[in-house]
Design a protein around this motif. Sequence first.
Motif, PDB file in Angstrom:
ATOM      1  N   THR A 155      30.057  41.758  38.426  1.00  0.00           N
ATOM      2  CA  THR A 155      30.966  42.848  38.065  1.00  0.00           C
ATOM      3  C   THR A 155      31.391  42.761  36.600  1.00  0.00           C
ATOM      4  O   THR A 155      31.584  43.788  35.945  1.00  0.00           O
ATOM      5  N   ILE A 214      38.376  49.494  33.917  1.00  0.00           N
ATOM      6  CA  ILE A 214      37.820  50.627  34.663  1.00  0.00           C
ATOM      7  C   ILE A 214      38.626  51.893  34.419  1.00  0.00           C
ATOM      8  O   ILE A 214      38.067  53.000  34.398  1.00  0.00           O
ATOM      9  N   ARG A 257      41.133  46.055  35.973  1.00  0.00           N
ATOM     10  CA  ARG A 257      41.871  47.299  36.188  1.00  0.00           C
ATOM     11  C   ARG A 257      41.979  48.104  34.905  1.00  0.00           C
ATOM     12  O   ARG A 257      41.722  49.298  34.873  1.00  0.00           O
ATOM     13  N   LEU A 262      38.140  50.489  42.213  1.00  0.00           N
ATOM     14  CA  LEU A 262      37.109  49.474  41.988  1.00  0.00           C
ATOM     15  C   LEU A 262      37.688  48.176  41.447  1.00  0.00           C
ATOM     16  O   LEU A 262      37.075  47.115  41.587  1.00  0.00           O
ATOM     17  N   THR A 280      34.889  38.843  48.320  1.00  0.00           N
ATOM     18  CA  THR A 280      34.521  39.102  46.923  1.00  0.00           C
ATOM     19  C   THR A 280      35.042  38.070  45.928  1.00  0.00           C
ATOM     20  O   THR A 280      34.724  38.174  44.738  1.00  0.00           O
ATOM     21  N   ALA A 300      38.797  55.690  40.226  1.00  0.00           N
ATOM     22  CA  ALA A 300      38.065  54.627  39.538  1.00  0.00           C
ATOM     23  C   ALA A 300      38.820  53.305  39.618  1.00  0.00           C
ATOM     24  O   ALA A 300      38.224  52.231  39.743  1.00  0.00           O
ATOM     25  N   GLN A 301      40.150  53.384  39.575  1.00  0.00           N
ATOM     26  CA  GLN A 301      40.975  52.185  39.623  1.00  0.00           C
ATOM     27  C   GLN A 301      40.812  51.407  40.925  1.00  0.00           C
ATOM     28  O   GLN A 301      41.046  50.198  40.966  1.00  0.00           O
ATOM     29  N   ILE A 340      38.007  44.726  43.238  1.00  0.00           N
ATOM     30  CA  ILE A 340      36.940  43.733  43.239  1.00  0.00           C
ATOM     31  C   ILE A 340      37.117  42.844  42.015  1.00  0.00           C
ATOM     32  O   ILE A 340      37.116  43.336  40.890  1.00  0.00           O
ATOM     33  N   THR A 354      36.085  43.294  37.883  1.00  0.00           N
ATOM     34  CA  THR A 354      35.960  44.681  37.433  1.00  0.00           C
ATOM     35  C   THR A 354      36.888  44.955  36.263  1.00  0.00           C
ATOM     36  O   THR A 354      36.489  45.563  35.266  1.00  0.00           O
ATOM     37  N   PHE A 402      30.351  46.250  34.764  1.00  0.00           N
ATOM     38  CA  PHE A 402      31.399  47.149  34.287  1.00  0.00           C
ATOM     39  C   PHE A 402      31.663  46.991  32.789  1.00  0.00           C
ATOM     40  O   PHE A 402      32.255  47.876  32.172  1.00  0.00           O
TER      41      PHE A 402
END
Length: 265
Positions: free
Chosen positions: A120, A169, A166, A158, A111, A155-156, A161, A164, A124
Amino acid sequence: MEWFHIIVLSLIQGITEFLPVSSSAHLILPSQLLEWPDQGQAFDVAVHVGTLLAVIMAFRRELLATSRGWFRHVLQGQASAESRLGWAIIIGTLPAALAGLIFEKHIEQYTRSMLVIAVTTILFGLVLWWADSKGKRSDELDRMSWSKALLIGLAQVLALIPGTSRSGITLTAALLLGFNRQAAARFSFLLSIPLILAAGGLKTLELVESGNGAQWNDMLLGALLSFLSALLCIKLFLAALNRIGMLPFVIYRLALGVALLFIAL
């Protein structure tokens, strides 16, 4: 490392760690866009130590009260708002900590590309805008239940990646669960402490085992600059959050994501 690289990367880490724009994405970009040499694990540890100290300094009173309340609950059975927040932080940390231990190498391998970061960053960013627009934004932090903390923690995951974010999200999840912006941001910041501590500890162990390191001058300067910039960023973000909302960060993410798409494609 060159002094200019140290200064830029330290400021990037300090400014973006707690904003909903993804610090990991911004730290990857200089090497890919400008062909800078990789800064190495030792420097990553140093700047993460700086941001960790910044968030601890910014929330030292809340951390002290939460720790006391949690220990009183564990040792004496005295439940309180502080003990509930302590348990919420622990519960919210577990999903990402476990996922990081299991999937970190696969995520690092598959990733860390500009295309993934671009997608992302845009995706996001839009989800953050939707959450800020549609969330009730009514609940204070004392309404944080174990179930809500677990959902924010899931959710954290994600955020493993790149791109995103931290903080982004966790803010998104908290806003969707009905928390106001200040409560969502404060829980996001508090939730960052055990994860940054764990990630820094693991990287330090890897450094010790590999025998690789960096110049102490580089690491000390990086830690100092990331500490000062992160502390200032936290204070300014919390002071302006209710007034500006999430839209400026969403616009920035969309602009950055589109630019990266053009570069990647």
